[in-house]
Design a protein around this motif. Structure first.
Motif, PDB file in Angstrom:
ATOM      1  N   ASN A   1       6.116   1.856  -0.873  1.00 10.22           N
ATOM      2  CA  ASN A   1       5.883   0.912  -2.208  1.00 10.22           C
ATOM      3  C   ASN A   1       5.244   1.883  -3.270  1.00 10.22           C
ATOM      4  O   ASN A   1       5.121   3.031  -3.133  1.00 10.22           O
ATOM      5  CB  ASN A   1       5.058  -0.143  -1.935  1.00 10.22           C
ATOM      6  N   ASN A   2       5.084   1.123  -4.378  1.00  8.32           N
ATOM      7  CA  ASN A   2       4.646   1.573  -5.709  1.00  8.32           C
ATOM      8  C   ASN A   2       3.174   1.956  -5.934  1.00  8.32           C
ATOM      9  O   ASN A   2       2.664   1.827  -7.030  1.00  8.32           O
ATOM     10  CB  ASN A   2       5.357   1.305  -6.602  1.00  8.32           C
ATOM     11  N   TRP A   3       2.341   1.413  -4.824  1.00  7.81           N
ATOM     12  CA  TRP A   3       0.736   1.471  -5.043  1.00  7.81           C
ATOM     13  C   TRP A   3       0.500   2.565  -5.358  1.00  7.81           C
ATOM     14  O   TRP A   3       0.829   3.719  -4.817  1.00  7.81           O
ATOM     15  CB  TRP A   3       0.304   1.116  -3.634  1.00  7.81           C
ATOM     16  N   LEU A   4      -0.737   2.712  -6.293  1.00  8.87           N
ATOM     17  CA  LEU A   4      -1.190   3.946  -6.797  1.00  8.87           C
ATOM     18  C   LEU A   4      -2.582   4.350  -6.320  1.00  8.87           C
ATOM     19  O   LEU A   4      -3.145   3.135  -5.994  1.00  8.87           O
ATOM     20  CB  LEU A   4      -1.361   3.863  -8.485  1.00  8.87           C
ATOM     21  N   SER A   5      -2.842   5.386  -5.895  1.00 11.53           N
ATOM     22  CA  SER A   5      -4.120   5.911  -5.428  1.00 11.53           C
ATOM     23  C   SER A   5      -5.266   5.870  -6.890  1.00 11.53           C
ATOM     24  O   SER A   5      -4.748   5.841  -7.783  1.00 11.53           O
ATOM     25  CB  SER A   5      -4.296   7.321  -5.312  1.00 11.53           C
ATOM     26  N   LYS A   6      -6.405   5.210  -6.373  1.00  9.38           N
ATOM     27  CA  LYS A   6      -7.310   5.497  -7.408  1.00  9.38           C
ATOM     28  C   LYS A   6      -7.493   6.704  -8.128  1.00  9.38           C
ATOM     29  O   LYS A   6      -8.512   6.765  -9.119  1.00  9.38           O
ATOM     30  CB  LYS A   6      -8.604   4.722  -6.927  1.00  9.38           C
TER      31      LYS A   6
ATOM     32  N   ASN B   1       2.695  -7.207   4.407  1.00 12.41           N
ATOM     33  CA  ASN B   1       3.868  -6.968   4.053  1.00 12.41           C
ATOM     34  C   ASN B   1       3.995  -5.758   3.047  1.00 12.41           C
ATOM     35  O   ASN B   1       5.193  -5.399   2.941  1.00 12.41           O
ATOM     36  CB  ASN B   1       4.626  -8.163   3.608  1.00 12.41           C
ATOM     37  N   PHE B   2       2.842  -5.212   2.660  1.00  6.06           N
ATOM     38  CA  PHE B   2       2.877  -4.244   1.877  1.00  6.06           C
ATOM     39  C   PHE B   2       3.810  -4.231   0.528  1.00  6.06           C
ATOM     40  O   PHE B   2       4.839  -3.289   0.591  1.00  6.06           O
ATOM     41  CB  PHE B   2       2.910  -2.928   2.699  1.00  6.06           C
ATOM     42  N   PRO B   3       3.852  -5.371  -0.181  1.00  7.76           N
ATOM     43  CA  PRO B   3       5.000  -5.521  -1.316  1.00  7.76           C
ATOM     44  C   PRO B   3       4.947  -4.372  -2.568  1.00  7.76           C
ATOM     45  O   PRO B   3       3.644  -3.764  -2.654  1.00  7.76           O
ATOM     46  CB  PRO B   3       4.679  -6.780  -1.589  1.00  7.76           C
ATOM     47  N   ASN B   4       5.824  -4.290  -3.113  1.00  9.29           N
ATOM     48  CA  ASN B   4       5.720  -3.549  -4.472  1.00  9.29           C
ATOM     49  C   ASN B   4       5.074  -4.385  -5.336  1.00  9.29           C
ATOM     50  O   ASN B   4       5.112  -5.493  -5.431  1.00  9.29           O
ATOM     51  CB  ASN B   4       7.111  -3.421  -4.907  1.00  9.29           C
ATOM     52  N   ASP B   5       4.240  -3.650  -6.365  1.00 13.93           N
ATOM     53  CA  ASP B   5       3.514  -4.356  -7.292  1.00 13.93           C
ATOM     54  C   ASP B   5       4.298  -4.202  -8.902  1.00 13.93           C
ATOM     55  O   ASP B   5       4.270  -3.261  -9.299  1.00 13.93           O
ATOM     56  CB  ASP B   5       2.177  -3.913  -7.369  1.00 13.93           C
ATOM     57  N   ASP B   6       4.879  -5.459  -9.091  1.00 14.14           N
ATOM     58  CA  ASP B   6       5.564  -5.191 -10.364  1.00 14.14           C
ATOM     59  C   ASP B   6       4.665  -5.514 -11.739  1.00 14.14           C
ATOM     60  O   ASP B   6       5.173  -5.591 -12.704  1.00 14.14           O
ATOM     61  CB  ASP B   6       7.013  -6.321 -10.410  1.00 14.14           C
ATOM     62  N   LYS B   7       3.599  -5.878 -11.319  1.00  8.73           N
ATOM     63  CA  LYS B   7       2.574  -6.236 -12.250  1.00  8.73           C
ATOM     64  C   LYS B   7       1.385  -5.355 -12.718  1.00  8.73           C
ATOM     65  O   LYS B   7       0.563  -5.330 -13.569  1.00  8.73           O
ATOM     66  CB  LYS B   7       1.873  -7.486 -12.075  1.00  8.73           C
ATOM     67  N   GLY B   8       1.159  -4.328 -11.484  1.00  7.39           N
ATOM     68  CA  GLY B   8      -0.086  -3.346 -11.424  1.00  7.39           C
ATOM     69  C   GLY B   8       0.287  -2.318 -10.651  1.00  7.39           C
ATOM     70  O   GLY B   8       1.138  -1.903 -10.307  1.00  7.39           O
ATOM     71  N   ASP B   9      -0.849  -1.758  -9.815  1.00  8.23           N
ATOM     72  CA  ASP B   9      -1.038  -0.466  -9.335  1.00  8.23           C
ATOM     73  C   ASP B   9      -1.148  -0.878  -7.668  1.00  8.23           C
ATOM     74  O   ASP B   9      -1.361   0.011  -6.879  1.00  8.23           O
ATOM     75  CB  ASP B   9      -2.181   0.359  -9.858  1.00  8.23           C
ATOM     76  N   GLY B  10      -1.189  -2.262  -7.599  1.00  7.18           N
ATOM     77  CA  GLY B  10      -1.039  -2.713  -6.181  1.00  7.18           C
ATOM     78  C   GLY B  10      -2.482  -3.284  -5.343  1.00  7.18           C
ATOM     79  O   GLY B  10      -2.649  -3.900  -4.484  1.00  7.18           O
ATOM     80  N   ARG B  11      -3.416  -2.931  -6.446  1.00  3.63           N
ATOM     81  CA  ARG B  11      -4.696  -3.595  -6.133  1.00  3.63           C
ATOM     82  C   ARG B  11      -4.901  -5.030  -5.663  1.00  3.63           C
ATOM     83  O   ARG B  11      -5.758  -5.327  -4.777  1.00  3.63           O
ATOM     84  CB  ARG B  11      -5.780  -3.139  -7.022  1.00  3.63           C
ATOM     85  N   ARG B  12      -3.984  -5.685  -6.100  1.00  5.49           N
ATOM     86  CA  ARG B  12      -4.037  -7.241  -5.889  1.00  5.49           C
ATOM     87  C   ARG B  12      -3.674  -7.455  -4.723  1.00  5.49           C
ATOM     88  O   ARG B  12      -3.999  -8.773  -4.091  1.00  5.49           O
ATOM     89  CB  ARG B  12      -2.957  -8.051  -7.074  1.00  5.49           C
ATOM     90  N   PHE B  13      -3.100  -6.597  -3.597  1.00  5.48           N
ATOM     91  CA  PHE B  13      -2.623  -6.760  -2.486  1.00  5.48           C
ATOM     92  C   PHE B  13      -3.739  -6.440  -1.439  1.00  5.48           C
ATOM     93  O   PHE B  13      -3.496  -6.553  -0.265  1.00  5.48           O
ATOM     94  CB  PHE B  13      -1.076  -6.229  -2.354  1.00  5.48           C
ATOM     95  N   TYR B  14      -4.558  -5.567  -1.892  1.00  4.86           N
ATOM     96  CA  TYR B  14      -5.662  -5.030  -0.975  1.00  4.86           C
ATOM     97  C   TYR B  14      -6.731  -5.501  -1.233  1.00  4.86           C
ATOM     98  O   TYR B  14      -7.957  -5.134  -0.784  1.00  4.86           O
ATOM     99  CB  TYR B  14      -5.305  -3.581  -0.679  1.00  4.86           C
ATOM    100  N   THR B  15      -7.187  -5.870  -2.534  1.00  8.58           N
ATOM    101  CA  THR B  15      -8.659  -6.224  -2.973  1.00  8.58           C
ATOM    102  C   THR B  15      -9.209  -7.661  -2.602  1.00  8.58           C
ATOM    103  O   THR B  15      -8.334  -8.585  -2.886  1.00  8.58           O
ATOM    104  CB  THR B  15      -8.733  -6.066  -4.589  1.00  8.58           C
ATOM    105  N   ASP B  16     -10.009  -7.770  -2.049  1.00 12.07           N
ATOM    106  CA  ASP B  16     -10.519  -9.028  -1.321  1.00 12.07           C
ATOM    107  C   ASP B  16      -9.442  -9.567  -0.357  1.00 12.07           C
ATOM    108  O   ASP B  16      -9.063 -10.774  -0.594  1.00 12.07           O
ATOM    109  CB  ASP B  16     -10.980 -10.176  -2.481  1.00 12.07           C
ATOM    110  N   GLY B  17      -9.204  -8.666   0.267  1.00 15.02           N
ATOM    111  CA  GLY B  17      -7.717  -9.112   1.009  1.00 15.02           C
ATOM    112  C   GLY B  17      -7.694 -10.445   1.938  1.00 15.02           C
ATOM    113  O   GLY B  17      -9.087 -11.074   2.116  1.00 15.02           O
ATOM    114  N   PRO B  18      -6.711 -10.801   2.529  1.00 17.75           N
ATOM    115  CA  PRO B  18      -6.776 -11.979   3.196  1.00 17.75           C
ATOM    116  C   PRO B  18      -7.521 -12.207   4.619  1.00 17.75           C
ATOM    117  O   PRO B  18      -8.103 -13.300   5.053  1.00 17.75           O
ATOM    118  CB  PRO B  18      -5.212 -12.055   4.061  1.00 17.75           C
TER     119      PRO B  18
END
Length: 562
Positions: free
Chosen positions: A143-148, A214-231
């Motif tokens: 996916n397109n997640w970015l490293s910090k 499901n490690f989705p692509n992030d079309d709005k940012g760097d991916g953090r919304r999919f792993y910050t305060d996760g499920p």
């Protein structure tokens, strides 16, 4: 002083001192700090009055990210000393009434850890599922997640043609917390140190441990919304807390990256099911442009006050926060929000008062109590921080930002600003080492150092010492409500803390010019006691409607109920 294991809430009136061992004190001539160096300064910390020391990681590590890439959780890095040295530190600190809090990094390990080395190139390794692996998609990263730390967050293992996730450096592979064996390993690690007598744990980026599976692509940012305060993050923390923290009575503070108040109310809920308290960093993004750290701008004062209000009122009665300006990842606050030249002493004291008079547990980062400043480096070669070096390359060599502009940004935002060696005296290398320091010391050390501060009763050091004492003496600092008295004032930060018997006012001028502020009508003619100020005060014990504050002035006033 004897430490009581049964004083479960000791941390609510405590002040904790953060030590970055590599830069604290070198007992010899290596040029890097060590445990024996810390031991040699315990009397200094006792004199300051702190209740606990938080040690950033001292574990075995290749030091790609200065110890936050752990290769062996059960071993002390020889650069810092031995396990025997650590046991001596623990014993001597406890004899002085100082507790020890260890840094635990369990979102990721070093790629040199034996688990990862076994997993690398071997899909059948029993440790393969300790990490997060994904197949390429169309021959590219999953996916397109970015490293910090810059770049994509995935690194290819060519022998298996799978990518592993690294939210930080590629040498820091993220652990797979979905695997119960990983969670058991974490329990075992923390139990090992708790059994040694460690009093608590600071958990690095702990709110990133649960990822959307499901490690989705992030079309709005760097991916953090999919792993910050996760499920599953609260489930995981409750599991670890029940098995270890509650068993040993450990105080715990979670570093929360890009978190929310609602989640922090759960993380630090007063029922103690997860953590004792939380770090959040929203107040330290008020000098970012559109949320981008790597920019240079003045801080937004009104936004700063709004953030304090949001968190102070939101956690009151529900959770508990860590209060801080500085740490090993943040620039020196007197250079950042204060005036590190003409009004260095005044602004350092004012900033200290304004954070210490809130509800929470204050943290002092080494040298903050001296008013240490950013070093004002002028060359890229002076930096050692991997994040800073990577961002310089990205911004200058790839994005075309002018060299001079990026150097100005680094001088304001680099993590190395706070990692310069502790300034102990005016001797060579500031008394930090008999060798060559690993990182260049700020040139102002002949004037700004611990030896000089202790000799000067009006120093920043003694102001911090008094703040630490006040927290133990004045109950409203711990249990009072929070009110921003002048939320729209563009120069003054004035708060009221109130409980059934006391009202405390903390009035702060955040700028370098004299300013008038009009307190709310109910404080016009009220008798008060000035507990602390950074300027000489008049003999009058009455508050007037109009208060004239000098540059960077702070006043802490106590009103006792009749």
């Amino acid at each position: 002083m004897t430490l009581s294991k049964y004083d479960e809430n000791w941390w609510k009136t405590a002040t904790i001192y953060q030590i970055y061992p590599k830069s604290f004190c070198d007992s010899g001539s290596k040029g890097t700090g060590d445990i024996q160096g810390i031991i040699s300064k315990l009397d200094y910390l006792k004199h300051l009055g702190v209740d606990a020391i938080w040690l950033t990681p001292i574990y075995q590590s290749p030091m790609i990210d200065n110890g936050y890439d752990i290769s062996d959780y059960y071993a002390v890095n020889p650069d810092f000393g031995s396990m025997e040295d650590f046991s001596i530190l623990l014993e001597l600190a406890h004899q002085l009434g100082i507790r020890i809090i260890m840094d635990i990094v369990v979102n990721h390990t070093s790629t040199e850890h034996k688990w990862f080395q076994s997993a690398l190139g071997d899909m059948k390794s029993p440790y393969r599922d300790y990490y997060i692996w994904k197949d390429p998609i169309d021959g590219k990263e999953p996916n397109n997640w970015l490293s910090k730390f810059g770049g994509n967050a995935w690194e290819l293992d060519p022998l298996t043609n799978q990518y592993y996730l690294h939210l930080f450096a590629k040498e820091q592979a993220d652990l797979n917390w979905e695997n119960p064996k990983v969670r058991q390993e974490v329990k075992d690690i923390i139990s090992f140190w708790a059994e040694k007598g460690v009093d608590g744990f600071r958990l690095d980026v702990i709110n990133l441990i649960s990822k959307e599976q499901n490690f989705p692509n992030d079309d709005k940012g760097d991916g953090r919304r999919f792993y910050t305060d996760g499920p599953r993050v609260h489930e995981y923390l409750q599991e670890i807390s029940h098995a270890v923290f509650q068993k040993y009575g450990s105080v715990t503070v979670g570093e929360m990256s890009s978190t929310s108040l609602e989640h922090c109310q759960q993380y630090s809920a007063l029922n103690g099911k997860e953590l004792s308290m939380v770090f959040n960093f929203h107040h330290l993004k008020v000098d970012y442009v559109n949320g981008d750290k790597w920019t240079k701008t003045a801080f937004d004062f009104i936004q700063l006050k709004q953030i304090f209000h949001h968190w102070q009122t939101g956690l009151n009665g529900k959770g508990w926060g860590a209060l801080f300006w500085c740490n090993h990842d943040q620039p020196r606050i007197v250079s950042r929000l204060g005036n590190d030249e003409k009004y260095r002493i005044e602004s350092a004291k004012m900033l200290a008062a304004s954070i210490h008079m809130m509800q929470g547990t204050p943290y002092i980062y080494q040298g903050e109590e001296l008013g240490m400043t950013n070093p004002a480096y002028t060359e890229v070669s002076q930096y050692r921080d991997i994040e800073s070096i990577n961002m310089y390359d990205l911004m200058v060599n790839q994005k075309g930002i002018p060299h001079e502009d990026m150097m100005a940004i680094l001088a304001q935002k680099s993590r190395d600003n706070s990692r310069t060696p502790m300034q102990w005296n005016n001797q060579q290398h500031a008394g930090f080492t008999n060798g060559i320091p690993w990182l260049e010391i700020a040139k102002n050390y002949p004037d700004i150092n611990a030896e000089a501060a202790i000799k000067d009763l009006n120093s920043v050091f003694y102001f911090y010492k008094r703040l630490i004492e006040l927290r133990k003496q004045i109950s409203v600092i711990t249990d009072g409500t929070y009110e921003d008295l002048l939320p729209e004032h563009d120069r003054i930060f004035a708060i009221a803390r109130q409980n059934d018997s006391q009202t405390l006012l903390c009035i702060n001028n955040y700028y370098d010019e004299e300013i008038e502020c009009n307190l709310p009508e109910r404080f016009q003619i009220i008798k008060s006691q000035c507990l602390l100020s950074n300027y000489p005060q008049s003999d009058s014990s009455f508050l007037g409607y109009k208060q004239i504050l000098r540059p960077y002035e702070t006043r802490i006033l106590l009103i006792e109920e009749d």
